[in-house]
Scaffold this motif. Structure first.
Motif, mmCIF file in Angstrom:
data_model
loop_
_atom_site.group_PDB
_atom_site.id
_atom_site.type_symbol
_atom_site.label_atom_id
_atom_site.label_comp_id
_atom_site.label_asym_id
_atom_site.label_seq_id
_atom_site.Cartn_x
_atom_site.Cartn_y
_atom_site.Cartn_z
ATOM 1 N N PHE A 84 5.805 103.436 -38.320
ATOM 2 C CA PHE A 84 7.239 102.871 -37.913
ATOM 3 C C PHE A 84 8.087 104.104 -38.233
ATOM 4 O O PHE A 84 9.364 104.013 -37.413
ATOM 5 C CB PHE A 84 7.447 101.761 -39.077
ATOM 6 C CG PHE A 84 6.301 100.617 -38.787
ATOM 7 C CD1 PHE A 84 6.589 99.621 -37.792
ATOM 8 C CD2 PHE A 84 5.257 100.665 -39.592
ATOM 9 C CE1 PHE A 84 5.609 98.615 -37.729
ATOM 10 C CE2 PHE A 84 4.140 99.653 -39.566
ATOM 11 C CZ PHE A 84 4.445 98.669 -38.775
ATOM 12 N N GLU A 88 10.939 104.977 -35.150
ATOM 13 C CA GLU A 88 12.277 105.083 -35.277
ATOM 14 C C GLU A 88 12.892 106.330 -34.797
ATOM 15 O O GLU A 88 13.973 106.438 -34.388
ATOM 16 C CB GLU A 88 12.694 104.820 -36.869
ATOM 17 C CG GLU A 88 12.309 103.198 -37.280
ATOM 18 C CD GLU A 88 13.039 102.226 -36.605
ATOM 19 O OE1 GLU A 88 14.147 102.558 -35.920
ATOM 20 O OE2 GLU A 88 12.720 101.139 -36.322
ATOM 21 N N ARG A 102 9.248 98.499 -30.727
ATOM 22 C CA ARG A 102 8.794 98.052 -32.083
ATOM 23 C C ARG A 102 7.748 97.195 -32.218
ATOM 24 O O ARG A 102 6.711 97.397 -32.984
ATOM 25 C CB ARG A 102 10.003 97.630 -32.879
ATOM 26 C CG ARG A 102 11.126 98.481 -33.026
ATOM 27 C CD ARG A 102 12.373 97.955 -33.886
ATOM 28 N NE ARG A 102 13.447 98.904 -34.216
ATOM 29 C CZ ARG A 102 14.382 99.274 -33.311
ATOM 30 N NH1 ARG A 102 14.611 98.744 -32.535
ATOM 31 N NH2 ARG A 102 15.065 99.943 -33.778
#
Length: 493
Positions: A84, A88, A102
Motif C-alpha cells: 500500500f 501511494e 487502490r
C-alpha cells in the motif's frame, strides 16, 4: 582547423590544457581539479550523507539500521503495509492516477506475498509511465509477455478487470492452442507439411462454421489430437516407407501404420478418413486409401479395472493416510465411490456444496449427489487446505497457480494427482461404472450420471470376469467400513 605553427588542433589543444590543470587527489589518487579549501578533488570534497545510527527494530527487537516505519530491512520486506505504501508512492508520481489502483493493490496484497505484490505494482508503474493509453484494456494487453506464459501481472490484471467488468478477457488460451497446433505442423516432414497445414486450416474453418450454426464444434484438444496423428503418419511414410508425396499412399501403408498402435486404431482411422476425404476433394490424392477399413475392435468394455483388494487399499489410503494430499484423496474417493470424472472434480465449486444435507453437484448430473461420511470427511480436508491458501477462487480444488485467479486447476495437474497411488482416474472411475451398469439398468445409470445411454452400454458385458469379481461388492464394503469407523449403524448408511 589549426594554425600553421601549432601541432594540435583546437579541440585537442583544449583537452591537453584541461589535463595539464589536473593533479592527483591526495585522498582518492585519481586526477582531478583540486579545491583550494580542502585540497581534494570535487568528488572527495562534496559532503557525504551520514547514515542513521542503528536502532532497535520495533518488530524483531534487534539493533539494526531502519528501512521504514521503525523497522529493520528484513521486517520491512515482510510488512503487510508495504504494497500500500508502494501504491501511494505510485499515485503521487502519476498526473492522473486511476480510481481502481487502490482496490487492485488490496487484491494483490490478499493473494500474493508482500515482495511479489510490490514487484507487480512497480511493473504496473512502468506501464503507466510509458506514454501509452492507460485504460484497462490497453494495460492488460501491454502487460502480457510474449512467451507461453503471459506473466503473473497480466493474470492478476485479467482477473481483476474481468471480475469488475472493466475489460475483456485475453485470448491467451487461443494463443497457446495456436502454438500447440503449429508445433505439430512443424514436426511434419517438409514435403508433406503443406497438406497438413491446409488440413488444419480446414478444421479451424469447420469449427467456426459449427459455432455459427449452433452445432458441436471441434475442441482444441480434438484438433491437436488429429494433427498429432497426421504428424505420426507423415513421419511413418517418410521414414519407414520412403514416400514423400501423399498421392503415393496406399492401403498397405495405412494398415501398417494402424498396426503400430492397435489400441488407437479406431481413433486413428477416423482421423485418417477425415484427412484423405479432404485431400481427395482438393485433388491431392486420387483415391482414399482408408476407405473400406474397419476398426475391428470388440464392442464391449476392454479397459482395466480394480480388484476388491486394490479398492480396499485405496480406500484406506485416502481415509487414513496422513501424508496423502487432500486433492488426491478427494479425486480418488469421488471416483471410487461416486463415479466422478476428473473434469467433474476440478470444476467443483464451493457453491455446489450443501453442508446441511451433505450433498454436492457434480457436472451435468440432474440431482445432487449425497456423500457418505468418509467422502464428506475427505471433502472437509480439501476445504481446509483451500482455506489455508487465502484465495478467492471459487473452486474446491485450488493449486498454487490458480489461487490468485478464479479458474479451475489445469488438466495436466488433475491427470497426475493420482500418480502416487499407482492407478489413473479413468481406471478407478470405470470400476465404479461397471459395477453399476452390470447390476442396474444402464439407462438409469446414464440418467443419474448425466450421460448418454450409449456411453454406458459398452460397459454392459465385460470381456473377462476376473478383474470384476470384487466390483459388485464395492459399494457395500466401502459404506459399511465408513459407517463403522464413524460409529453409525451400517444399515442406516
Amino acid at each position: 582547423m589549426r594554425d600553421k605553427t601549432a601541432t594540435l588542433c583546437r579541440d585537442c589543444s583544449r583537452t591537453a590544457e584541461r589535463d595539464a590543470a589536473k593533479a592527483p587527489c591526495p585522498r582518492c589518487g585519481r586526477p582531478g581539479y583540486l579545491r583550494e579549501d580542502t585540497g581534494w578533488c570535487g568528488h572527495c570534497s562534496r559532503p557525504r550523507q551520514t547514515k542513521q545510527p542503528p536502532r532497535t527494530c520495533r518488530e524483531c527487537g534487534r539493533v539494526r539500521r531502519h528501512a521504514g516505519l521503525g523497522l529493520c530491512s528484513a521486517c520491512w520486506q515482510r510488512h503487510p503495509d508495504r504494497p500500500f505504501v508502494r501504491a501511494e508512492s505510485l499515485i503521487a508520481e502519476l498526473a492522473e492516477p486511476p480510481d481502481w489502483l487502490r482496490d487492485f493493490t488490496a487484491d494483490l496484497a490478499a493473494k500474493y506475498c508482500v515482495s511479489r505484490a510490490c514487484t507487480m505494482i512497480t511493473s504496473l508503474g512502468r506501464l503507466f509511465l510509458d506514454e501509452q493509453p492507460n485504460h484497462p484494456q490497453a494495460l492488460l494487453e501491454r502487460s502480457r509477455r510474449s512467451g507461453r506464459s503471459m506473466g503473473s501481472l497480466a493474470r492478476a490484471l485479467e482477473t481483476f478487470f474481468t471480475g469488475h467488468g472493466m475489460a475483456m478477457a485475453t485470448d491467451q488460451a487461443e494463443r497457446l492452442a495456436a502454438g500447440r497446433r503449429q508445433r505439430r505442423i512443424d514436426a511434419v516432414p517438409e514435403t508433406l507439411r503443406p497438406t497438413v497445414d491446409a488440413f488444419a486450416d480446414f478444421m479451424m474453418r469447420s469449427r467456426e462454421r459449427a459455432r455459427r450454426a449452433g452445432t458441436r464444434p471441434r475442441s482444441d484438444g480434438t484438433i491437436e489430437a488429429a494433427l498429432a496423428i497426421m504428424r505420426d503418419l507423415a513421419r511413418f511414410l517418410a521414414g519407414e516407407r520412403g514416400k514423400q508425396d501423399w498421392a503415393l499412399t496406399d492401403v498397405h501403408d495405412v494398415e501398417a501404420f494402424l498396426a503400430g498402435s492397435p489400441k488407437a486404431r479406431n481413433r486413428r482411422l477416423v482421423v485418417l478418413g477425415q484427412f484423405f476425404r479432404f485431400a481427395r476433394s482438393r485433388k491431392i490424392v486420387l483415391v482414399d486409401p482408408s476407405h473400406g477399413l474397419t476398426s475391428r475392435g470388440p464392442n464391449g468394455f476392454t479397459g482395466a479395472t480394480l480388484t476388491l483388494d486394490q479398492q480396499r487399499a485405496l480406500f484406506r489410503r485416502w481415509t487414513t493416510g496422513p501424508a496423502v494430499h487432500p486433492h488426491e484423496a478427494l479425486l480418488g474417493m469421488l471416483a471410487l465411490l461416486h463415479g466422478a470424472s476428473s473434469r467433474e472434480v476440478k470444476m467443483l465449486q464451493t457453491t455446489d456444496l450443501d453442508p446441511h444435507a451433505r450433498t454436492t453437484r457434480l457436472g451435468d448430473r440432474p440431482h445432487p449427489v449425497p456423500l457418505d461420511p468418509a467422502s464428506w470427511a475427505v471433502l472437509e480436508r480439501c476445504l481446509a487446505h483451500r482455506e489455508a491458501q487465502r484465495t478467492d477462487n471459487p473452486h474446491v480444488m485450488v493449486t498454487r497457480q490458480t489461487k490468485s485467479g478464479r479458474g479451475p486447476a489445469s488438466t495436466a495437474y488433475v491427470s497426475h494427482i493420482l500418480d502416487a497411488c499407482g492407478f489413473p482416474p479413468r481406471t478407478i472411475r470405470c470400476t465404479r461404472l461397471i459395477d453399476l451398469v452390470n447390476t442396474m439398468d444402464p439407462k438409469l445409470v446414464a440418467a443419474a450420471f448425466g450421460m448418454d445411454p450409449e456411453a454406458t452400454m459398452i460397459s454392459r458385458r465385460p470381456r473377462r470376469r476376473g478383474p470384476f469379481a470384487g466390483a459388485v461388492k464395492t459399494r457395500h464394503f466401502m459404506v459399511t467400513e465408513a459407517a463403522e469407523r464413524q460409529g453409525h449403524d451400517p444399515r442406516n448408511s
